[in-house]
Design an enzyme around this catalytic site. Structure first.
Site, PDB file in Angstrom:
ATOM      1  N   TYR A 136       2.359  -1.740  -1.978  1.00  0.00           N
ATOM      2  CA  TYR A 136       2.943  -1.979  -3.307  1.00  0.00           C
ATOM      3  C   TYR A 136       2.948  -0.709  -4.159  1.00  0.00           C
ATOM      4  O   TYR A 136       3.894  -0.474  -4.915  1.00  0.00           O
ATOM      5  CB  TYR A 136       2.220  -3.129  -4.003  1.00  0.00           C
ATOM      6  CG  TYR A 136       2.518  -4.461  -3.337  1.00  0.00           C
ATOM      7  CD1 TYR A 136       3.800  -4.985  -3.338  1.00  0.00           C
ATOM      8  CD2 TYR A 136       1.524  -5.165  -2.668  1.00  0.00           C
ATOM      9  CE1 TYR A 136       4.091  -6.182  -2.707  1.00  0.00           C
ATOM     10  CE2 TYR A 136       1.800  -6.366  -2.034  1.00  0.00           C
ATOM     11  CZ  TYR A 136       3.084  -6.869  -2.055  1.00  0.00           C
ATOM     12  OH  TYR A 136       3.382  -8.045  -1.420  1.00  0.00           O
TER      13      TYR A 136
HETATM   14  C1  LIG Z   1       3.202  -4.966   4.533  1.00  0.00           C
HETATM   15  C2  LIG Z   1       4.463  -5.299   5.336  1.00  0.00           C
HETATM   16  C3  LIG Z   1       5.257  -6.380   4.575  1.00  0.00           C
HETATM   17  C4  LIG Z   1       5.296  -4.015   5.479  1.00  0.00           C
HETATM   18  O1  LIG Z   1       6.505  -4.319   6.155  1.00  0.00           O
HETATM   19  P1  LIG Z   1       7.120  -3.315   7.273  1.00  0.00           P
HETATM   20  O2  LIG Z   1       8.508  -3.721   7.560  1.00  0.00           O
HETATM   21  O3  LIG Z   1       6.164  -3.243   8.413  1.00  0.00           O
HETATM   22  O4  LIG Z   1       7.147  -1.963   6.488  1.00  0.00           O
HETATM   23  P2  LIG Z   1       7.589  -0.572   7.087  1.00  0.00           P
HETATM   24  O5  LIG Z   1       6.490  -0.054   7.933  1.00  0.00           O
HETATM   25  O6  LIG Z   1       8.898  -0.651   7.755  1.00  0.00           O
HETATM   26  O7  LIG Z   1       7.649   0.289   5.781  1.00  0.00           O
HETATM   27  C5  LIG Z   1       8.621   0.135   4.770  1.00  0.00           C
HETATM   28  C6  LIG Z   1       8.315   1.146   3.717  1.00  0.00           C
HETATM   29  O8  LIG Z   1       7.030   0.828   3.143  1.00  0.00           O
HETATM   30  C7  LIG Z   1       6.105   1.877   3.409  1.00  0.00           C
HETATM   31  N1  LIG Z   1       4.830   1.268   3.774  1.00  0.00           N
HETATM   32  C8  LIG Z   1       4.608   0.283   4.655  1.00  0.00           C
HETATM   33  N2  LIG Z   1       3.304  -0.025   4.703  1.00  0.00           N
HETATM   34  C9  LIG Z   1       2.713   0.818   3.830  1.00  0.00           C
HETATM   35  C10 LIG Z   1       1.376   1.016   3.433  1.00  0.00           C
HETATM   36  N3  LIG Z   1       0.378   0.290   3.906  1.00  0.00           N
HETATM   37  N4  LIG Z   1       1.123   1.960   2.515  1.00  0.00           N
HETATM   38  C11 LIG Z   1       2.106   2.728   1.977  1.00  0.00           C
HETATM   39  N5  LIG Z   1       3.396   2.581   2.328  1.00  0.00           N
HETATM   40  C12 LIG Z   1       3.696   1.631   3.229  1.00  0.00           C
HETATM   41  C13 LIG Z   1       6.697   2.677   4.552  1.00  0.00           C
HETATM   42  O9  LIG Z   1       6.279   4.025   4.520  1.00  0.00           O
HETATM   43  C14 LIG Z   1       8.191   2.552   4.275  1.00  0.00           C
HETATM   44  O10 LIG Z   1       8.553   3.424   3.240  1.00  0.00           O
HETATM   45  P3  LIG Z   1       9.958   4.245   3.253  1.00  0.00           P
HETATM   46  O11 LIG Z   1      11.024   3.168   3.337  1.00  0.00           O
HETATM   47  O12 LIG Z   1       9.941   4.959   1.941  1.00  0.00           O
HETATM   48  O13 LIG Z   1       9.901   5.107   4.448  1.00  0.00           O
HETATM   49  C15 LIG Z   1       4.143  -5.828   6.756  1.00  0.00           C
HETATM   50  O14 LIG Z   1       3.497  -4.801   7.487  1.00  0.00           O
HETATM   51  C16 LIG Z   1       3.276  -7.078   6.763  1.00  0.00           C
HETATM   52  O15 LIG Z   1       3.775  -8.177   6.648  1.00  0.00           O
HETATM   53  N6  LIG Z   1       1.944  -6.912   6.957  1.00  0.00           N
HETATM   54  C17 LIG Z   1       1.014  -8.033   7.055  1.00  0.00           C
HETATM   55  C18 LIG Z   1       0.925  -8.822   5.771  1.00  0.00           C
HETATM   56  C19 LIG Z   1       0.667  -7.988   4.556  1.00  0.00           C
HETATM   57  O16 LIG Z   1      -0.110  -7.037   4.568  1.00  0.00           O
HETATM   58  N7  LIG Z   1       1.349  -8.334   3.452  1.00  0.00           N
HETATM   59  C20 LIG Z   1       1.259  -7.576   2.218  1.00  0.00           C
HETATM   60  C21 LIG Z   1       1.358  -8.480   1.065  1.00  0.00           C
HETATM   61  S1  LIG Z   1      -0.174  -9.153   0.457  1.00  0.00           S
END
Ligand SMILES: CC(C)(COP(=O)(O)OP(=O)(O)OC[C@H]1O[C@@H](n2cnc3c(N)ncnc32)[C@H](O)[C@@H]1OP(=O)(O)O)[C@@H](O)C(=O)NCCC(=O)NCCS
Length: 167
Positions: A136
């Protein structure tokens, strides 16, 4: 592959959803439908074949103005109307393809639309862990003082970033 977002209904099969975090999986499996009756709205991300590959949940919320930093809380009333982005998760086999960011954009679009009609100044998230909080922060949320897992972003700024009118 194309994806679509639908508001949760009785035809969606939630049982096989896995995002890598048991709490977020269990909430979708066991609580999302009940939460609808209690005022939360859940939206699912569906693949072409109807498989549920992501979800988010939103609900009306208020946040205490005293809990915010000066910049965000300045001049704010004691109870600031807000939208809580209560949950957001993506299926673990799809991580790393930026689909999580796409889902977040849909979720933020939903919060802006709700707030434009019903009011609201902030979108609030409670990150489940440090990694989620970093996700976030990367998307321009800021932490509230004293709670690194609670983050906020002004809905006016979200609307501007999405090219939406405000209010
Ligand atoms: C968190 C989550 C939604 C991210 O989705 P994702 O499709 O895997 O995200 P990506 O790895 O493709 O990253 C998308 C963007 O977010 C950034 N990003 C992803 N995870 C990140 C992290 N932990 N910290 C910082 N940036 C992050 C990436 O660098 C990328 O940025 P860019 O577009 O500027 O290059 C997914 O990993 C998830 O569902 N995780 C488990 C549940 C969870 O943690 N939910 C969070 C809400 S409480």
């Amino acid at each position: 592959m194309t994806y679509r977002v639908e508001q949760l209904n009785e035809n969606h099969n939630l049982a096989n959803f896995r995002c890598g975090n048991n709490g977020l999986d269990d909430w979708l499996h066991d609580h999302a439908r009940t939460a609808t009756g209690q005022g939360t709205r859940t939206y699912v991300l569906l693949a072409d074949d109807g498989r549920v590959v992501g979800y988010f949940a939103v609900a009306p919320h208020t946040i205490d103005g005293d809990a915010l930093s000066g910049r965000t809380g300045r001049g704010a009333p004691r109870h600031i109307p807000a939208i809580l982005l209560a949950k957001l998760a993506l299926a673990d086999d799809l991580h790393g393809e930026r689909l999580g960011s796409e889902l977040l954009i849909v979720a933020l679009d939903t919060t802006v639309e709700a707030a434009r009609r019903a009011g609201g100044k902030l979108v609030v998230v409670d990150a489940i862990d440090d990694t989620a909080a970093d996700f976030y922060l990367h998307h321009e949320f800021e932490t509230v003082p004293g709670n690194p897992h609670r983050l906020v972003r002004k809905l006016s700024a979200v609307a501007r970033a999405l090219g939406q009118p405000w209010p």
